[in-house]
Enzyme design. Structure first.
Site, PDB file in Angstrom:
ATOM      1  N   HIS A   1       0.818  -1.224   0.000  1.00 46.37           N
ATOM      2  CA  HIS A   1       0.000   0.000   0.000  1.00 46.37           C
ATOM      3  C   HIS A   1       0.853   1.275   0.000  1.00 46.37           C
ATOM      4  O   HIS A   1       0.330   2.365  -0.205  1.00 46.37           O
ATOM      5  CB  HIS A   1      -0.936   0.026   1.212  1.00 46.37           C
TER       6      HIS A   1
ATOM      7  N   ASP B   1      -2.460 -10.343  -3.023  1.00 45.55           N
ATOM      8  CA  ASP B   1      -3.099  -9.917  -1.779  1.00 45.55           C
ATOM      9  C   ASP B   1      -4.560  -9.549  -2.061  1.00 45.55           C
ATOM     10  O   ASP B   1      -4.907  -9.117  -3.163  1.00 45.55           O
ATOM     11  CB  ASP B   1      -2.353  -8.701  -1.210  1.00 45.55           C
TER      12      ASP B   1
ATOM     13  N   HIS C   1      -6.134  -7.052  -1.120  1.00 46.41           N
ATOM     14  CA  HIS C   1      -6.291  -5.610  -1.337  1.00 46.41           C
ATOM     15  C   HIS C   1      -5.473  -5.146  -2.534  1.00 46.41           C
ATOM     16  O   HIS C   1      -4.405  -5.693  -2.823  1.00 46.41           O
ATOM     17  CB  HIS C   1      -5.864  -4.838  -0.087  1.00 46.41           C
TER      18      HIS C   1
ATOM     19  N   ASP D   1      -4.891 -12.852   2.552  1.00 45.55           N
ATOM     20  CA  ASP D   1      -6.179 -12.407   3.088  1.00 45.55           C
ATOM     21  C   ASP D   1      -7.328 -12.700   2.116  1.00 45.55           C
ATOM     22  O   ASP D   1      -8.472 -12.310   2.365  1.00 45.55           O
ATOM     23  CB  ASP D   1      -6.153 -10.922   3.491  1.00 45.55           C
TER      24      ASP D   1
HETATM   25 ZN   LIG Z   1      -4.339  -7.175   2.160  1.00 49.02          ZN
END
Ligand SMILES: [Zn+2]
Ligand SMILES: [Zn+2]
Lengths: 346, 346
Positions: A163, A199, A201, A288
């Site tokens: 991120h 991931d 996200h 995740d």
């Molecule tokens: Zn994540």
């Protein structure tokens, strides 16, 4: 042992978030030290291969992709915070929006925290910098393994990185371990590097860093921005810009996505990576996507992580696995290591 | 009574923040209902003039300066929040930064909260919308007083507004009462309106709304972005752009600024407003410049607010005073009303 080598540093324990404001409540942090310890335990349990500490790399490897002002802030924030008479970890409390200055960094601490961050879940503690720097070293030491001829390597990074953009941190990430590793591969001689971000996200930081470049291809499979953090990036029409046009490939997927749909997107991504002709691949390995993850909404099961690893192996490229997210703590080790054993067994 | 009329709505009591993340702690909100009640009490105590409830204006007066998506979010956020099974007020938990999408609003609630806000100190409660809408009506009812020939009027707005931009909220502000009032003055026939922002904090929202326009001149005196919230806007080199170039005038002032320096900046601002030839003036009246304000660092004393009012009167223009910040709760009434009596007595 001849299996895949793991790079790990106990320095990750030096970063522990006091909590985060999420969904209107100040809650204990989801991103906690047990995460890395459980993955390490599973690496040992299955006898994946040798576990090594990282070498130390110069900060210049970091500033190849990150703004010096961000790197300086991560190092000084907590001391400045205490200098203002405050206790605890350093949190920003306001952020950028449309119409604000992108071209001028305010001098004060709160202003720099505002300028260089995008959420309130990523506090800087007194000892965070050593954990952050060691996490980068873990990634860079993995690059060294690939350079020495290894087919695959596992950089058990914590804190995670994907991120974090060139000039901002957030989402539990301070510096982008995968992006720094990809840049190092290029600086060490690779002509083209692909980053495959699995991931849950979106890898918004990685995308922002390489968006205008054609020497790094990003393929990201993730929760759709209409539903999922970080919300403000990750749509399919983000294809790169300038020289980077065509070198960013997003697969935003809806809540409830299970293996058939997820793996179809993976196949499309792998095909793109093959066509790209990458010299090496960095995998942003978040798990995740697991069905029981507490903050995610995909439905992958244990065996799908094994299959994921096997499919990545089919690329027949050197692959560096860089640990990212995954919050179903009891299961994170099994799922992460399943990807690695799936890769090794293919 | 022949003095200045005050517009006030008890609806402001419907907005009460459960708290804010600031300086690393989740604290009780500085922006609280007592603020408006204390100002109202002082208006009564000195017998300033008649106190009236607002008329109700259509939402179309708001969307003259604000994005419809922002206005819709403020109305629906809390119901959507509860629909997600959450309790309490709606807080964002991530925000915009460089490289994120400005052109695409995510569909989900958390994404829209992220897109349309810039801090975590401005929660939306179940009854906030009625307070927000009434605060706008209080401002617009003040415009009606000026239109009817009053020399001055006091819109005792709460929540405040000057941090709210065309498409974002934050800093305890949801909709920009002063900007909506200025636009209404134009729509009702004024050719040029000046906004004088004397709040301790930069009127970043007002600046963003009118930055490319020459029919509204903004003059803002405020804490320097190197030291003070909102940090990412308010430098002296922000002079407007396009048609608005030359119609934005910032006076960023350092911590410790006292009346001599502050009033010198005021004189320069008043001179600019006179040269501009405004048909009417809207004053964003924050009194957090007071020496004992708990979150500010200027050194104005009670009598300086009286002098401020007298100097504003020297413009010889119709003036609408719109309440903004001020957090030294016990003193806020005295200081705000001193500006008004200073104006009336000049
Ligand atoms: Zn994540
Ligand atoms: Zn203020």
């Amino acid at each position: 042992m001849n299996g895949m080598k793991t790079i790990f540093s106990a320095d990750h324990l030096l970063h522990q978030s006091p909590g985060e404001l999420i969904f209107g409540e100040f809650l204990p942090a989801f991103e906690k030290p047990e995460r890395a310890e459980l993955v390490l335990g599973r690496v040992k349990e299955v006898g994946l291969g040798e576990i090594r500490p990282p070498e130390s790399f110069p900060v210049s490897a970091i500033t190849r992709v990150h703004a010096p002002g961000l790197v300086a802030l991560l190092q000084s924030a907590q001391a400045e915070w205490e200098g203002l008479g405050r206790t605890g970890a350093a949190y920003p409390y306001t952020w950028m929006s449309r119409g604000m200055r992108e071209d001028r960094v305010p001098a004060g601490l709160d202003g720099r925290l505002a300028y260089y961050s995008f959420d309130c879940g990523t506090p800087i503690t007194k000892t965070s910098w050593q954990a952050i720097k060691s996490s980068v070293d873990v990634a860079l030491s993995g690059v060294a393994l690939l350079n020495s001829g290894e087919r695959g390597a596992f950089s058990l990074c914590r804190p995670p990185g994907h991120h974090a953009g060139a000039d901002h941190y957030g989402g539990y990430c301070f510096l982008n371990n995968a992006a720094i590793a990809a840049q190092k591969l290029l600086d060490d001689g690779a002509k083209r590097v692909a980053i495959l971000d699995v991931d849950y996200h979106h890898g918004n930081g990685t995308q922002q860093i390489f968006y205008r470049r054609d020497d790094v291809l990003l393929v990201s499979l993730h929760g759709h921005p209409d539903q999922e953090y970080p919300y403000l990036l990750g749509w399919e029409d983000e294809i790169g810009a300038g020289a980077g046009e065509g070198f960013n490939l997003n697969f935003p997927l809806r809540w409830g996505t299970a293996w058939p749909e997820w793996s179809a997107a993976l196949e499309a991504g792998l095909k793109r990576i093959t066509a790209y002709g990458a010299d090496a691949v960095v995998v942003s390995l978040g798990v995740d996507t697991y069905k029981d993850d507490p903050i995610s909404h995909f439905l992958l099961e244990h065996e799908h992580f094994t299959q994921m690893g096997a499919r990545i192996a089919s690329l027949r490229k050197p692959v560096l696995f860089v640990m990212e997210g995954g919050y179903a703590v009891a299961e994170i080790g099994i799922n992460a290591v399943n990807v690695l054993t799936g890769f090794e067994g293919a």
